[in-house]
Design an enzyme around this catalytic site. Structure first.
Site, short mmCIF file in Angstrom:
data_model
loop_
_atom_site.label_atom_id
_atom_site.label_comp_id
_atom_site.label_asym_id
_atom_site.label_seq_id
_atom_site.Cartn_x
_atom_site.Cartn_y
_atom_site.Cartn_z
N GLY A 1 -1.89 6.97 6.06
CA GLY A 1 -1.42 5.59 6.08
C GLY A 1 -0.24 5.39 5.15
N THR B 1 0.16 3.70 2.29
CA THR B 1 -0.03 3.89 0.84
C THR B 1 -0.21 5.37 0.53
OG1 THR B 1 -1.14 1.75 0.82
CG2 THR B 1 -1.28 3.04 -1.17
N ASP C 1 -6.83 8.07 -1.15
CA ASP C 1 -6.52 7.43 0.12
C ASP C 1 -6.48 5.92 -0.06
OD1 ASP C 1 -6.01 7.09 2.81
OD2 ASP C 1 -7.96 7.78 3.51
N GLY D 1 -9.40 2.85 8.68
CA GLY D 1 -9.19 3.24 10.07
C GLY D 1 -8.05 2.54 10.75
N GLY D 2 -7.35 1.66 10.01
CA GLY D 2 -6.18 1.03 10.60
C GLY D 2 -5.14 2.06 11.02
N GLU E 1 -10.89 11.18 7.69
CA GLU E 1 -10.92 10.66 6.32
C GLU E 1 -12.34 10.72 5.77
OE1 GLU E 1 -7.21 7.48 6.69
OE2 GLU E 1 -9.26 6.79 6.95
#
Length: 225
Positions: free
Chosen positions: A29, A31, A81, A95-96, A103
Protein backbone atom coordinates in the site's frame (compact mmCIF):
# COMPACT_ATOMS: atom_id res chain seq x y z
CA UNK A 1 1.04 18.56 6.68
CA UNK A 2 -0.35 16.64 3.73
CA UNK A 3 -1.41 13.02 4.07
CA UNK A 4 1.67 11.95 2.11
CA UNK A 5 3.90 13.92 4.49
CA UNK A 6 2.27 12.19 7.46
CA UNK A 7 2.84 8.79 5.83
CA UNK A 8 6.45 9.68 5.12
CA UNK A 9 6.98 10.70 8.74
CA UNK A 10 5.72 7.36 10.11
CA UNK A 11 7.71 5.48 7.48
CA UNK A 12 10.88 7.17 8.74
CA UNK A 13 9.92 6.44 12.34
CA UNK A 14 9.40 2.76 11.52
CA UNK A 15 13.08 2.41 10.59
CA UNK A 16 13.80 2.43 14.34
CA UNK A 17 12.02 -0.95 14.55
CA UNK A 18 14.14 -2.59 11.86
CA UNK A 19 16.44 -5.20 13.40
CA UNK A 20 19.95 -5.27 11.96
CA UNK A 21 20.96 -8.53 10.29
CA UNK A 22 17.39 -9.85 10.17
CA UNK A 23 14.75 -10.48 7.52
CA UNK A 24 11.98 -7.85 7.58
CA UNK A 25 8.36 -8.45 6.59
CA UNK A 26 7.03 -5.65 4.41
CA UNK A 27 3.41 -4.77 3.76
CA UNK A 28 1.50 -3.38 0.81
CA UNK A 29 0.00 0.00 0.00
CA UNK A 30 0.89 3.68 -0.14
CA UNK A 31 2.26 3.94 3.41
CA UNK A 32 4.24 0.71 3.01
CA UNK A 33 5.71 2.14 -0.20
CA UNK A 34 7.07 5.12 1.73
CA UNK A 35 8.60 2.64 4.21
CA UNK A 36 10.24 0.68 1.37
CA UNK A 37 11.83 3.89 0.10
CA UNK A 38 13.20 4.60 3.60
CA UNK A 39 14.35 0.98 4.01
CA UNK A 40 16.38 1.31 0.82
CA UNK A 41 18.60 3.86 2.60
CA UNK A 42 19.68 1.24 5.16
CA UNK A 43 19.38 -1.90 3.02
CA UNK A 44 22.96 -2.96 3.80
CA UNK A 45 21.97 -3.36 7.47
CA UNK A 46 19.39 -6.11 6.86
CA UNK A 47 19.56 -9.64 5.48
CA UNK A 48 16.55 -9.11 3.26
CA UNK A 49 12.77 -9.01 3.20
CA UNK A 50 9.61 -11.00 2.70
CA UNK A 51 6.98 -9.18 0.62
CA UNK A 52 3.22 -9.37 1.12
CA UNK A 53 2.41 -8.79 -2.55
CA UNK A 54 3.90 -8.92 -6.03
CA UNK A 55 3.80 -5.12 -6.16
CA UNK A 56 5.79 -4.82 -2.93
CA UNK A 57 8.30 -7.41 -4.11
CA UNK A 58 8.83 -5.44 -7.33
CA UNK A 59 9.38 -2.18 -5.45
CA UNK A 60 11.83 -3.83 -3.03
CA UNK A 61 13.81 -5.43 -5.87
CA UNK A 62 13.79 -2.09 -7.69
CA UNK A 63 15.73 -0.69 -4.74
CA UNK A 64 18.13 -3.64 -4.79
CA UNK A 65 16.70 -5.11 -1.57
CA UNK A 66 16.72 -8.95 -1.47
CA UNK A 67 13.29 -10.60 -1.34
CA UNK A 68 12.95 -14.09 0.13
CA UNK A 69 10.23 -16.67 -0.42
CA UNK A 70 8.40 -17.14 2.88
CA UNK A 71 8.80 -20.91 2.55
CA UNK A 72 12.54 -20.40 3.03
CA UNK A 73 12.16 -18.25 6.15
CA UNK A 74 11.51 -19.63 9.65
CA UNK A 75 10.86 -16.37 11.45
CA UNK A 76 11.06 -12.60 11.10
CA UNK A 77 11.85 -10.00 13.73
CA UNK A 78 9.22 -7.54 12.58
CA UNK A 79 6.45 -6.96 10.04
CA UNK A 80 5.78 -3.36 9.05
CA UNK A 81 2.60 -2.42 7.23
CA UNK A 82 -0.19 0.15 7.06
CA UNK A 83 -3.88 -0.18 7.91
CA UNK A 84 -7.15 1.14 6.55
CA UNK A 85 -8.47 1.44 10.12
CA UNK A 86 -7.06 0.63 13.56
CA UNK A 87 -8.58 0.87 17.02
CA UNK A 88 -6.95 1.51 20.40
CA UNK A 89 -6.62 -2.24 21.01
CA UNK A 90 -4.58 -2.79 17.83
CA UNK A 91 -7.36 -4.49 15.85
CA UNK A 92 -7.27 -3.42 12.21
CA UNK A 93 -9.13 -3.47 8.94
CA UNK A 94 -6.71 -4.14 6.08
CA UNK A 95 -7.07 -5.08 2.44
CA UNK A 96 -7.75 -1.83 0.64
CA UNK A 97 -4.64 -2.66 -1.36
CA UNK A 98 -5.96 -6.19 -2.09
CA UNK A 99 -3.11 -8.01 -0.31
CA UNK A 100 -4.90 -9.01 2.92
CA UNK A 101 -4.27 -12.76 2.66
CA UNK A 102 -0.54 -12.52 2.11
CA UNK A 103 -0.31 -9.71 4.66
CA UNK A 104 -1.96 -11.95 7.25
CA UNK A 105 0.36 -14.84 6.40
CA UNK A 106 3.56 -12.78 6.60
CA UNK A 107 2.41 -11.10 9.80
CA UNK A 108 1.77 -14.50 11.40
CA UNK A 109 5.43 -15.44 11.02
CA UNK A 110 6.74 -12.18 12.46
CA UNK A 111 7.57 -11.65 16.13
CA UNK A 112 6.23 -8.07 16.11
CA UNK A 113 3.67 -6.20 13.98
CA UNK A 114 4.35 -2.47 13.63
CA UNK A 115 1.44 -0.61 12.07
CA UNK A 116 2.24 2.67 10.32
CA UNK A 117 -0.62 5.02 9.48
CA UNK A 118 -1.72 8.61 9.39
CA UNK A 119 -3.77 9.72 12.38
CA UNK A 120 -7.08 9.60 10.50
CA UNK A 121 -6.92 5.79 10.51
CA UNK A 122 -7.36 5.58 14.32
CA UNK A 123 -11.05 4.95 15.08
CA UNK A 124 -13.17 4.05 18.08
CA UNK A 125 -15.19 1.42 16.19
CA UNK A 126 -14.03 -0.43 13.08
CA UNK A 127 -16.28 -0.64 10.04
CA UNK A 128 -16.63 2.72 8.38
CA UNK A 129 -14.01 1.52 5.91
CA UNK A 130 -15.61 -1.38 3.97
CA UNK A 131 -14.27 -4.72 5.22
CA UNK A 132 -12.46 -6.67 2.47
CA UNK A 133 -13.05 -10.42 2.24
CA UNK A 134 -11.09 -12.57 -0.24
CA UNK A 135 -13.06 -15.49 -1.67
CA UNK A 136 -12.75 -18.43 -4.04
CA UNK A 137 -14.44 -17.15 -7.23
CA UNK A 138 -17.05 -19.92 -7.41
CA UNK A 139 -18.14 -19.11 -3.84
CA UNK A 140 -18.66 -15.39 -4.47
CA UNK A 141 -22.49 -15.40 -4.49
CA UNK A 142 -22.99 -17.67 -1.48
CA UNK A 143 -20.41 -15.77 0.58
CA UNK A 144 -22.06 -12.46 -0.31
CA UNK A 145 -25.43 -13.78 0.88
CA UNK A 146 -23.93 -14.87 4.19
CA UNK A 147 -22.14 -11.54 4.67
CA UNK A 148 -25.43 -9.75 4.02
CA UNK A 149 -27.05 -11.94 6.69
CA UNK A 150 -24.44 -10.59 9.15
CA UNK A 151 -25.78 -7.09 8.54
CA UNK A 152 -23.30 -5.93 5.94
CA UNK A 153 -23.71 -4.59 2.43
CA UNK A 154 -21.37 -6.73 0.31
CA UNK A 155 -20.13 -5.50 -3.04
CA UNK A 156 -17.81 -7.24 -5.48
CA UNK A 157 -14.61 -5.28 -6.12
CA UNK A 158 -14.07 -4.65 -9.82
CA UNK A 159 -10.97 -3.93 -11.86
CA UNK A 160 -10.78 -0.15 -12.22
CA UNK A 161 -12.69 1.04 -15.28
CA UNK A 162 -14.24 -2.37 -16.02
CA UNK A 163 -17.16 -4.57 -15.03
CA UNK A 164 -14.83 -7.51 -14.39
CA UNK A 165 -13.90 -8.83 -10.91
CA UNK A 166 -10.61 -7.66 -9.42
CA UNK A 167 -8.32 -10.70 -9.15
CA UNK A 168 -5.79 -10.90 -6.31
CA UNK A 169 -2.23 -12.24 -6.46
CA UNK A 170 -3.74 -15.52 -5.19
CA UNK A 171 -6.37 -15.80 -7.92
CA UNK A 172 -9.16 -14.85 -5.51
CA UNK A 173 -11.88 -12.24 -5.77
CA UNK A 174 -12.62 -9.49 -3.26
CA UNK A 175 -15.89 -8.59 -1.60
CA UNK A 176 -15.98 -5.23 0.21
CA UNK A 177 -18.55 -5.16 3.02
CA UNK A 178 -19.94 -1.74 3.92
CA UNK A 179 -22.32 -0.80 6.69
CA UNK A 180 -20.70 -2.71 9.54
CA UNK A 181 -20.18 -1.45 13.08
CA UNK A 182 -17.62 -3.91 14.41
CA UNK A 183 -17.86 -3.85 18.20
CA UNK A 184 -16.27 -7.31 18.65
CA UNK A 185 -13.60 -7.64 15.94
CA UNK A 186 -12.26 -10.99 17.20
CA UNK A 187 -15.70 -12.63 17.14
CA UNK A 188 -16.50 -11.29 13.67
CA UNK A 189 -13.12 -12.38 12.32
CA UNK A 190 -13.77 -15.90 13.57
CA UNK A 191 -17.31 -15.94 12.19
CA UNK A 192 -16.33 -14.82 8.70
CA UNK A 193 -13.36 -17.20 8.65
CA UNK A 194 -15.84 -20.06 9.16
CA UNK A 195 -17.79 -19.24 5.98
CA UNK A 196 -16.93 -21.87 3.39
CA UNK A 197 -15.30 -20.26 0.37
CA UNK A 198 -13.60 -17.46 2.30
CA UNK A 199 -9.84 -17.34 1.80
CA UNK A 200 -9.21 -14.59 4.35
CA UNK A 201 -10.97 -11.65 5.95
CA UNK A 202 -9.33 -8.25 6.31
CA UNK A 203 -9.91 -8.14 10.06
CA UNK A 204 -6.61 -8.37 11.93
CA UNK A 205 -7.97 -8.71 15.46
CA UNK A 206 -7.00 -12.13 16.86
CA UNK A 207 -3.44 -11.14 15.97
CA UNK A 208 -3.40 -7.34 15.71
CA UNK A 209 -0.65 -4.77 15.80
CA UNK A 210 1.83 -4.67 18.70
CA UNK A 211 2.81 -1.07 18.03
CA UNK A 212 1.14 1.65 15.98
CA UNK A 213 2.99 4.70 14.71
CA UNK A 214 0.48 7.44 13.89
CA UNK A 215 1.38 10.45 11.81
CA UNK A 216 -0.23 13.62 13.18
CA UNK A 217 0.23 17.33 12.71
CA UNK A 218 2.00 17.35 16.11
CA UNK A 219 4.41 14.61 15.03
CA UNK A 220 4.53 10.82 15.17
CA UNK A 221 2.63 9.33 18.09
CA UNK A 222 3.42 5.82 19.34
CA UNK A 223 0.69 3.52 20.60
CA UNK A 224 1.96 0.42 22.43
CA UNK A 225 -0.82 -2.12 22.14
Amino acid sequence: MTQDELKQAVARAAIDYVVDGEIIGVGTGSTANFFIDELAKIKDRIKGTVASSEATAARLRGHGIPVFDLNDVESMAVYIDGADEINAQGAMIKGGGAALTREKIVASVSKKFVCIADGSKLVDTLGKFPLPVEVIPMARAVVMRKLAALGGQPKLRLKPGTDQPFITDNGGELIDVAGLSITDPVALEEEINQITGVIAVGLFAKAGANVCLLGTAEGVKTLSL
